[in-house]
Design a protein around this motif. Structure first.
Motif, PDB file in Angstrom:
ATOM      1  N   GLN A 151       7.675  -9.751   4.105  1.00 42.17           N
ATOM      2  CA  GLN A 151       7.078 -10.441   3.192  1.00 42.17           C
ATOM      3  C   GLN A 151       8.171 -10.910   2.233  1.00 42.17           C
ATOM      4  O   GLN A 151       9.405 -10.449   2.236  1.00 42.17           O
ATOM      5  CB  GLN A 151       5.939  -9.631   2.151  1.00 42.17           C
ATOM      6  CG  GLN A 151       4.853  -9.498   3.201  1.00 42.17           C
ATOM      7  CD  GLN A 151       4.169 -10.795   3.856  1.00 42.17           C
ATOM      8  OE1 GLN A 151       3.575 -11.534   3.097  1.00 42.17           O
ATOM      9  NE2 GLN A 151       4.192 -10.998   5.114  1.00 42.17           N
ATOM     10  N   THR A 163       5.021  -5.659   6.437  1.00 38.15           N
ATOM     11  CA  THR A 163       3.580  -5.621   5.877  1.00 38.15           C
ATOM     12  C   THR A 163       2.633  -6.269   6.874  1.00 38.15           C
ATOM     13  O   THR A 163       2.778  -7.388   7.145  1.00 38.15           O
ATOM     14  CB  THR A 163       3.380  -6.388   4.561  1.00 38.15           C
ATOM     15  OG1 THR A 163       4.569  -5.845   3.597  1.00 38.15           O
ATOM     16  CG2 THR A 163       2.191  -6.286   3.683  1.00 38.15           C
ATOM     17  N   LYS A 183      -3.392  -4.993   9.022  1.00 35.40           N
ATOM     18  CA  LYS A 183      -3.653  -5.068   7.629  1.00 35.40           C
ATOM     19  C   LYS A 183      -4.644  -4.114   7.165  1.00 35.40           C
ATOM     20  O   LYS A 183      -4.347  -3.600   6.109  1.00 35.40           O
ATOM     21  CB  LYS A 183      -4.313  -6.638   7.282  1.00 35.40           C
ATOM     22  CG  LYS A 183      -4.726  -6.949   5.876  1.00 35.40           C
ATOM     23  CD  LYS A 183      -5.300  -8.173   5.896  1.00 35.40           C
ATOM     24  CE  LYS A 183      -5.674  -8.559   4.365  1.00 35.40           C
ATOM     25  NZ  LYS A 183      -6.242  -9.913   4.219  1.00 35.40           N
ATOM     26  N   ASN A 226      -2.526  -1.060   6.680  1.00 36.79           N
ATOM     27  CA  ASN A 226      -1.163  -1.202   6.299  1.00 36.79           C
ATOM     28  C   ASN A 226      -0.692  -0.236   5.659  1.00 36.79           C
ATOM     29  O   ASN A 226       0.451   0.513   5.607  1.00 36.79           O
ATOM     30  CB  ASN A 226      -1.216  -2.433   5.446  1.00 36.79           C
ATOM     31  CG  ASN A 226       0.172  -2.653   5.074  1.00 36.79           C
ATOM     32  OD1 ASN A 226       1.267  -2.934   5.940  1.00 36.79           O
ATOM     33  ND2 ASN A 226       0.671  -2.733   3.875  1.00 36.79           N
ATOM     34  N   SER A 227      -1.468   0.525   4.457  1.00 37.42           N
ATOM     35  CA  SER A 227      -0.838   1.686   3.863  1.00 37.42           C
ATOM     36  C   SER A 227      -0.657   2.832   4.433  1.00 37.42           C
ATOM     37  O   SER A 227       0.202   3.659   4.286  1.00 37.42           O
ATOM     38  CB  SER A 227      -2.012   1.923   2.573  1.00 37.42           C
ATOM     39  OG  SER A 227      -3.238   2.475   3.270  1.00 37.42           O
ATOM     40  N   ARG A 261       2.598   1.828   7.201  1.00 31.03           N
ATOM     41  CA  ARG A 261       3.864   1.492   6.850  1.00 31.03           C
ATOM     42  C   ARG A 261       4.899   2.534   6.279  1.00 31.03           C
ATOM     43  O   ARG A 261       6.214   2.510   6.321  1.00 31.03           O
ATOM     44  CB  ARG A 261       3.862   0.543   5.345  1.00 31.03           C
ATOM     45  CG  ARG A 261       3.357   1.148   4.220  1.00 31.03           C
ATOM     46  CD  ARG A 261       3.078   0.042   3.169  1.00 31.03           C
ATOM     47  NE  ARG A 261       2.453   0.911   1.946  1.00 31.03           N
ATOM     48  CZ  ARG A 261       1.986   0.106   0.955  1.00 31.03           C
ATOM     49  NH1 ARG A 261       1.870  -1.044   0.895  1.00 31.03           N
ATOM     50  NH2 ARG A 261       1.451   0.755   0.017  1.00 31.03           N
TER      51      ARG A 261
END
Length: 717
Positions: free
Chosen positions: A188, A202, A209, A212-213, A216
């Motif tokens: 991003q 991201t 999505k 994602n947390s 990552r």
């Protein structure tokens, strides 16, 4: 008077000058005191500045978690790509006078032409820009996205002035593979203060999505004290905070079935050009999604098609399902004790609340029993069935099947759907799937109750998540969301679905698969005008669909396909859908019985960096068809990419070093032409439908010799 007193003038001037000196001194003292006390100058911390001179901090980037299929094969994983650039400024030298710019342009061009899809002359041209003061040059798309093996090969040549930028990337080895569901992770936009090594991928779509947390991870850091030359000071220790890698995700997707579905979907998209095409294969016992796909779609590895369609239509689109909804109407009537199979009615048309409702066969079939209404897909018959239930009872079952509620299947962007149920005519048309808006996953959830003897299962695409840092595993168990109907009701509905396939008057006879008993229901839903004023007219302005369950007596699989507005409708809709339904369902059933299938699959080997002759031999050994694009003798890029699942005799595009050349595309499908455009970055358009018969640029011509290329497609005679 001043002229009469020069001494006084000197005293006055001296006093004034002394005051100025005292003022400047006091200002200096005040400023110095402020700096000493605050430690800041111009809002910059001097301690941090001084510390930065003798301290070096390096980001330890966390690895983004890998996404695996049901068998543990990676379908999305961390990678690194490299961008090539050349320094030309002769003033760019090291502290010891070492030249850090390109010194031998001829050698540089010759070596790079072996690894980039650019000719030696083209590279030389870039190394000799018109502006003599140019500091550095890049090599466009040809110099970006390079693999580690290509970088290492170029490094071995020890070319002065050639450098690389490292970029974190996401590798999707299967290309188009449940792309909207698996999703996409990208870099991003970061502010200028964010260093390149601190940037992380991201998730911007799909499961990438949603999780994602978790995927990552968290970056770490390493700090050392250094001297003026950048070396660590003796007798000092590095302070290191380890990176925490992201969690890994395991899906329920079966790569063998998913890859085959993608092939079938691409063929149908090329031949019939529907505006949308969706398909989902599910295990109704668990709710696990074994394969899912949509068209339009995109290739997450190359980015091709990404700008055209971002929505995951399996959850983000609400639509009127049409006659496949009769599965639930029949189930509700049977379960409520309101179904009278031997009672007769007059087919053709019925008047409800001032509205005339017709059968798809507007003249009807005369007076027939309700037992034939389902197999014939009679709208009039199902209006009668809905009226026998009553509007309250039918609404009760609509809610029991969980329509108008999100399935929460972990795919982002899901809509709830809606129901138009105020008037008698509204209530009547919901019986055959108009006036009610659903999403595909809601339909799959409802179908599971029919296939699973009344027990409704939540659609599930994520099986488990593992934490590589702690070893902890989070399992996502199959989950029942209710039991809207009894086992006896489910069995009766499946029997009616068999009639659709095996009765002479059934609308789904084309879906019969030799050796297996299939239960199915077809659908043809009208499409509302965008302005809400009625429905579109025209033979192809419908959402055509089929749901099938097999084996019918105890279903292991439910397959649901929808096709919206085929633009090249050369066959009946049921025949078009059968070209996806029958082979995929048969393969799944064969797989269930551990029988060999007629088409073998293999993983795409890595031939990048090999000579053309070695690559060709390796591909032919895998029963693949190599297509050379370029005048060189070394493969610099390939499509499909390494480890992607491929089928027998599939074309493999090999981009070589040197000038890119146009292959003979006679007989190629539109999808193959689009892959050629992706790989070369050239403007290649198609005209017509079918398979390639003519190309504006002759075979073996340099692709750079034409600004655009047109390929004419024709249907086989």
């Amino acid at each position: 008077m001043n002229q009469k007193n020069p001494r006084r003038n000197r005293q006055t001037f001296g006093g004034f000058f002394l005051l100025i000196l005292v003022g400047v001194f006091l200002l200096f003292v005040f400023r110095f005191s402020y700096i000493v006390i605050s430690g800041q100058v111009n809002n910059e911390n001097l301690s941090q500045k001084a510390s930065a001179l003798y301290q070096n901090s390096t980001v330890l980037r966390a690895k983004r978690g890998t996404i695996y299929d049901a068998s543990g094969t990676a379908i999305a994983e961390d990678s690194t790509t490299y961008s090539l650039y050349a320094i030309l400024d002769k003033n760019h030298v090291g502290t010891n006078g070492k030249k850090l710019y390109v010194t031998d342009k001829a050698k540089t061009a010759r070596v790079l032409s072996h690894y980039l899809p650019l000719s030696r002359q083209n590279i030389l041209k870039r190394l000799n820009p018109k502006n003599p003061n140019t500091f550095q040059v890049e090599f466009g798309a040809a110099g970006k996205g390079l693999s580690l093996s290509i970088k290492q090969a170029i490094d071995k040549a020890n070319l002065k002035g050639i450098y690389f930028n490292e970029t974190p990337a996401r590798l999707y080895p299967n290309g188009i593979f449940a792309s909207h569901q698996v999703g996409l992770a990208q870099l991003q936009n970061h502010d200028e203060k964010t260093s390149a090594e601190a940037q992380n991928l991201t998730g911007i779509m799909g499961l990438e999505k949603t999780f994602n947390s978790s995927l990552r991870g968290v970056n770490g850091s390493k700090k050392i004290k250094k001297d003026s030359y950048g070396y660590q000071l003796p007798n000092t220790k590095a302070k290191e905070k380890a990176a925490k890698n992201g969690n890994n995700l395991y899906l329920t997707l079966d790569t063998r079935l998913q890859t085959y579905l993608e092939t079938l979907m691409s063929n149908a998209q090329t031949k019939y050009q529907p505006k949308q095409l969706n398909a989902v294969l599910m295990n109704p016992k668990t709710g696990q999604i074994l394969a899912a796909s949509q068209r339009p779609t995109f290739n997450p590895q190359t980015g091709s098609g990404l700008g055209n369609f971002w929505r995951d239509t399996l959850v983000a689109d609400a639509y009127e399902p049409g006659s496949v909804m009769k599965v639930f109407t029949l189930a509700a009537a049977i379960d409520a004790g309101k179904y009278q199979p031997n009672t007769t009615y007059a087919s053709g048309q019925i008047r409800v609340g001032g509205t005339t409702i017709h059968d798809w066969n507007k003249t009807g079939w005369g007076t027939i029993p309700f037992s034939e209404a389902f197999a014939r897909s009679s709208n009039v018959g199902f209006v009668h069935i809905q009226q026998l239930m009553g509007q309250a009872k039918w609404l009760h079952y609509i809610k029991k099947f969980k329509f108008m509620q999100k399935t929460n299947s972990m795919l982002p962007g899901e809509v709830s759907g809606s129901l138009q149920y105020q008037h008698a005519s509204d209530q009547a048309i919901t019986a055959f799937g108009q006036g009610i808006n659903v999403n595909t996953m809601q339909m799959m959830q409802g179908f599971s109750a029919i296939a699973n003897n009344g027990k409704e299962m939540k659609p599930q695409i994520v099986a488990k998540m593992t934490d590589p840092n702690t070893g902890k595993t989070t399992n996502y168990q199959p989950r029942s969301v209710g039991k809207p109907i009894s086992q006896d009701t489910a069995e009766q509905v499946r029997q009616a679905m068999e009639d659709v396939v095996y009765k002479k008057y059934g609308t789904g006879r084309v879906y019969a698969i030799p050796g297996y008993k299939i239960a199915a229901k077809t659908g043809t839903a009208e499409i509302s005008h965008a302005n809400g004023g009625g429905y579109l007219a025209g033979r192809n302005n419908y959402i055509f669909s089929v749901v099938g369950m097999a084996p019918a007596d105890d279903p292991k699989y439910v397959l649901y396909i929808t096709m919206k507005q085929p633009q090249n409708m050369t066959k009946e809709a049921s025949v078009i859908l059968s070209e996806i339904f029958n082979p995929l369902m048969k393969r799944a059933l064969d797989y269930e019985q551990s029988n060999a299938t007629t088409t073998t699959q293999a993983q795409m080997p890595n031939v990048t960096g090999k000579t053309v002759s070695d690559a060709t031999a390796a591909l032919k050994q895998k029963q693949l068809t190599p297509i050379q694009i370029g005048t060189g003798n070394t493969v610099v890029q390939q499509m499909p990419v390494k480890n992607e699942v491929v089928l027998d005799h599939q074309r493999v595009l090999l981009l070589t070093n040197g000038g890119m050349t146009m292959p003979d595309v006679t007989g190629w499908s539109k999808s193959d032409i689009l892959k050629l455009a992706e790989l070369t970055g050239k403007n290649i358009t198609t005209k017509g439908t079918g398979y390639a018969t003519k190309q504006s640029l002759p075979a073996k011509s340099l692709l750079n010799s034409a600004k655009s290329i047109t390929v004419t497609l024709s249907k086989p005679k």
